[in-house]
Design a protein around this motif. Structure first.
Motif, PDB file in Angstrom:
ATOM      1  N   PHE A  74      -6.117  12.278   4.516  1.00  0.00           N
ATOM      2  CA  PHE A  74      -6.244  13.461   5.363  1.00  0.00           C
ATOM      3  C   PHE A  74      -6.454  14.722   4.544  1.00  0.00           C
ATOM      4  O   PHE A  74      -6.820  15.763   5.074  1.00  0.00           O
TER       5      PHE A  74
ATOM      6  N   ILE B 232      -7.312   3.786   7.927  1.00  0.00           N
ATOM      7  CA  ILE B 232      -5.873   3.611   8.063  1.00  0.00           C
ATOM      8  C   ILE B 232      -5.533   2.298   8.718  1.00  0.00           C
ATOM      9  O   ILE B 232      -4.560   1.644   8.340  1.00  0.00           O
ATOM     10  N   SER B 233      -6.348   1.863   9.666  1.00  0.00           N
ATOM     11  CA  SER B 233      -5.983   0.571  10.246  1.00  0.00           C
ATOM     12  C   SER B 233      -6.236  -0.540   9.233  1.00  0.00           C
ATOM     13  O   SER B 233      -5.528  -1.543   9.226  1.00  0.00           O
TER      14      SER B 233
ATOM     15  N   ALA C  51     -11.088   8.119   9.533  1.00  0.00           N
ATOM     16  CA  ALA C  51      -9.676   8.010   9.194  1.00  0.00           C
ATOM     17  C   ALA C  51      -9.068   6.809   9.892  1.00  0.00           C
ATOM     18  O   ALA C  51      -8.336   6.020   9.289  1.00  0.00           O
ATOM     19  N   SER C  52      -9.421   6.636  11.144  1.00  0.00           N
ATOM     20  CA  SER C  52      -8.859   5.550  11.917  1.00  0.00           C
ATOM     21  C   SER C  52      -9.216   4.199  11.305  1.00  0.00           C
ATOM     22  O   SER C  52      -8.378   3.304  11.164  1.00  0.00           O
TER      23      SER C  52
ATOM     24  N   THR D 124       0.843  -1.191   0.000  1.00  0.00           N
ATOM     25  CA  THR D 124       0.000   0.000   0.000  1.00  0.00           C
ATOM     26  C   THR D 124       0.877   1.240   0.000  1.00  0.00           C
ATOM     27  O   THR D 124       2.049   1.182   0.320  1.00  0.00           O
ATOM     28  N   SER D 125       0.273   2.318  -0.342  1.00  0.00           N
ATOM     29  CA  SER D 125       0.987   3.584  -0.271  1.00  0.00           C
ATOM     30  C   SER D 125      -0.016   4.731  -0.177  1.00  0.00           C
ATOM     31  O   SER D 125      -1.146   4.613  -0.627  1.00  0.00           O
ATOM     32  N   GLY D 126       0.411   5.787   0.433  1.00  0.00           N
ATOM     33  CA  GLY D 126      -0.404   6.995   0.442  1.00  0.00           C
ATOM     34  C   GLY D 126      -1.650   6.945   1.299  1.00  0.00           C
ATOM     35  O   GLY D 126      -2.601   7.679   1.054  1.00  0.00           O
ATOM     36  N   ALA D 127      -1.650   6.102   2.316  1.00  0.00           N
ATOM     37  CA  ALA D 127      -2.831   6.041   3.181  1.00  0.00           C
ATOM     38  C   ALA D 127      -3.112   7.412   3.782  1.00  0.00           C
ATOM     39  O   ALA D 127      -4.270   7.797   3.959  1.00  0.00           O
ATOM     40  N   THR D 128      -2.061   8.149   4.047  1.00  0.00           N
ATOM     41  CA  THR D 128      -2.274   9.449   4.687  1.00  0.00           C
ATOM     42  C   THR D 128      -2.814  10.495   3.729  1.00  0.00           C
ATOM     43  O   THR D 128      -3.195  11.578   4.163  1.00  0.00           O
TER      44      THR D 128
ATOM     45  N   VAL E 176     -11.667  11.623  13.038  1.00  0.00           N
ATOM     46  CA  VAL E 176     -10.921  10.545  13.682  1.00  0.00           C
ATOM     47  C   VAL E 176     -11.512   9.174  13.396  1.00  0.00           C
ATOM     48  O   VAL E 176     -10.798   8.221  13.096  1.00  0.00           O
TER      49      VAL E 176
ATOM     50  N   PHE F 237      -5.498  -0.216   6.218  1.00  0.00           N
ATOM     51  CA  PHE F 237      -4.282  -0.184   5.397  1.00  0.00           C
ATOM     52  C   PHE F 237      -3.067  -0.707   6.145  1.00  0.00           C
ATOM     53  O   PHE F 237      -2.095  -1.110   5.535  1.00  0.00           O
ATOM     54  N   GLU F 238      -3.116  -0.674   7.453  1.00  0.00           N
ATOM     55  CA  GLU F 238      -1.967  -1.175   8.192  1.00  0.00           C
ATOM     56  C   GLU F 238      -2.037  -2.689   8.396  1.00  0.00           C
ATOM     57  O   GLU F 238      -1.143  -3.412   8.003  1.00  0.00           O
ATOM     58  N   GLU F 239      -3.101  -3.122   9.023  1.00  0.00           N
ATOM     59  CA  GLU F 239      -3.305  -4.562   9.161  1.00  0.00           C
ATOM     60  C   GLU F 239      -4.005  -4.997   7.891  1.00  0.00           C
ATOM     61  O   GLU F 239      -5.176  -4.798   7.747  1.00  0.00           O
TER      62      GLU F 239
ATOM     63  N   SER G 293     -11.518  13.009   7.132  1.00  0.00           N
ATOM     64  CA  SER G 293     -10.468  13.286   8.113  1.00  0.00           C
ATOM     65  C   SER G 293     -10.915  13.193   9.558  1.00  0.00           C
ATOM     66  O   SER G 293     -10.102  13.342  10.447  1.00  0.00           O
TER      67      SER G 293
END
Lengths: 350, 350
Positions: free
Chosen positions: A239, A254-255, A250-251, A232-236, A247, A257-259, A245
DNA sequence: GTTAGCAATCGAGACGTTGGAGTGCTAACA
DNA sequence: TGTTAGCACTCCAACGTCTCGATTGCTAAC
């Protein structure tokens, strides 16, 4: 009521404008930008109709209109039909073959994220239909066996397994040759229990080891189906879009995209859905539809890529529902084409 | 002015309270919770002293006090000295050896993130001091060579390189044996240009290939130093702490966790710093200090782990400056101990 | 050295006001 | 019949004002 040409123009103008600004669009704006020489009052009447037909929504009485899901769908479908999607010549994508597949995928997904300003993801290619070139065995420690599996397209997988017997160097070599005689050139679906049994029969007493090895080979290929790596890329980037945006949203995003677990499901679902689809494989899922039913304010644009050799995977962009579909679709189409070209050239060169 | 015992108690109470609530602490709160039977007025006098000495700060005239960096440092140092850190028995960490290193690291980092409620990261072990077990060569395609490098601890690396000549099966075997004769048992620092030359001399005409292979071996090991894989988990935990949740800070932190480049630097810096440190290797860096100088409101807690076999890496937690240091330090110490134990047991069993 | 009491300070949140953007409706016009 | 100008109405967002509570520093008494 009927959606005549004028209504279509107005609807598209509303949506385009909303995509750019993110703010509800009023009748005066349309009157100025639609190109139709109509007063705001006339536009108001038409907008009232469009609202009745369900294409647009009024967030509150004294605000302009925003597209409804039906409106988005109409818009997206209509630009998908325009085959003359402007291919973004300016951002000529620098796709070049990189030897290491992983590097290449990381590069690609980053490119896509930077280029679109949305969050991008790419799945590693699926291996189930890929043929086995050969298998190499060696013994890194007592009662351990190291398996190196080389697949068509020079995809390499390795795994260390534990076995019950101790083998000498020569036996390992013989087993390697035996197994390769049977399995090289096969793909996952060709490896049947029957085949395994017939290899075991010939193994002069090392049946259990053979079974463990083949099982592990099947595992390595299969594991790639449901645990296909995802980059992945550019999850941020999300924002940058106020509607995502806060919380909470976004949360969640983004999670995801992380897990990568939920992204894996998503990729799985997308590749199931797009199996028998139009040529380019481009797909747009609006928030709430199909694979992204729990991301109300997002949209997902996906495409299938192919790296010669039958390595197929999924590439996608996630952004706000009001993303610039035209640009994203153009960029992705371009990317897919260039990938294709790069690998074709490469093949001819060889 | 001197930091007498009473001042210490008050300072610690202020900090503890602030860590819990995140709000400036007033004199009345301390008067109630410090255990000293003093009125708020007395506390106020002491607080005024503490402020003068630089341990606490007043965000604005009519608010309570918050710890300054000096205050934090004092607090952290003092709990680092308490060797009776409560080891969180309740959250008995389920550390068990998992065969695949990558899986194991992912599991560990997730554990740490869930357990602490902060963002966690773990670096793959460093390989520079690790010995080579053996190298296997094979030819997946014309003018390509597949290198499989097996290191102590059964770490496996592979890479496909392009070579200038076409080799037959037997030559590949011979080269493999030749190279292994020289390099197995060595670690990175033992591979000198001189060694390479002496292998090349014996290669009966395949000198260029040998050179390419050895270079690539060195690369594989070295690449791991500056591109050591990093696994992360719980980046979204930072949304739980309001002082980090604003778009700007969150975005910075999260993109650091996504594009791991800056984390790599961080790990590098930490392992440099902690090379000659106290036994446990536990370190606390407050926002702005050393490796995290550009994360003003964060703190970083790190430790060194070791997985038997001399595989050493760094594990860390990033959270708000007002993180629960006691808990994090306890959890990490516990984790390291259990890892150690799990690998010791395993070694004895073998 | 400790404490009670008091005025002063400041931010957070509630409240009210205002202005602009937009709508829907009506009546006039082509 | 379709289009337009005009007008009253609505609503949000922004701004300023006000109040309330928390906290402090200081002073005087204990």
């Amino acid at each position: 009521m009927e959606l005549d040409e004028r209504k279509v123009i107005i609807l598209k103008t509303i949506i385009k404008n909303y995509l750019e600004t993110g703010e509800p669009v009023g009748s005066r704006t349309i009157s100025k930008f639609s190109g139709l020489n109509l007063s705001s009052a006339t536009i108001r009447n038409e907008m009232s109709d469009l609202e009745e037909m369900g294409y647009i929504i009024q967030p509150h009485t004294s605000a302009g209109r925003i597209p409804s899901d039906k409106g988005y769908r109409f818009y997206v479908d209509s630009i998908m039909q325009d085959s003359d999607r402007r291919v973004n010549e300016a951002t000529e994508l620098m796709v070049q073959r990189v030897d290491k597949l992983e590097m290449m995928l990381k590069q690609l997904v980053k490119l896509l994220a930077v280029d679109t300003n949305y969050a991008a993801l790419i799945s590693g290619p699926s291996l189930t239909e890929n043929k086995i070139k050969y298998l190499q065995l060696s013994q890194p420690a007592e009662k351990k066996l190291l398996l190196i599996l080389v697949l068509e397209g020079n995809i390499i997988k390795n795994e260390v397994i534990s076995i019950d017997e101790d083998l000498d160097h020569e036996t390992v070599l013989n087993l390697t040759i035996l197994i390769n005689n049977y399995i090289s050139g096969l793909s996952l679906k060709d490896i049947s229990p029957k085949l395994i049994t017939s290899i075991m029969v010939q193994s002069s007493g090392h049946g259990e080891t053979i079974k463990a090895v083949i099982d592990s080979v099947v595992d390595m290929i299969e594991a790639d189906v449901d645990s296909r790596e995802i980059f992945t890329s550019g999850a941020t980037n999300i924002f940058k879009y106020p509607e995502l945006s806060d919380v909470d949203k976004a949360s969640k995003l983004i999670s995801a995209f992380e897990e990568k677990d939920s992204l894996k499901e998503l990729v799985q679902e997308v590749s199931d859905l797009s199996r028998d689809e139009n040529s380019s494989g481009l797909q747009v899922y609006l928030g709430g539809e199909g694979p992204i039913k729990n991301m109300q304010d997002c949209s997902l644009v996906t495409a299938n890529y192919e790296l010669g050799d039958g390595l197929r995977g999924v590439i996608g962009v996630i952004g706000p529902k009001r993303m610039d579909y035209e640009k994203v679709l153009g960029t992705m189409e371009n990317l897919i084409k260039q990938l294709d070209k790069a690998y074709k050239d490469d093949k001819e060169k060889r």
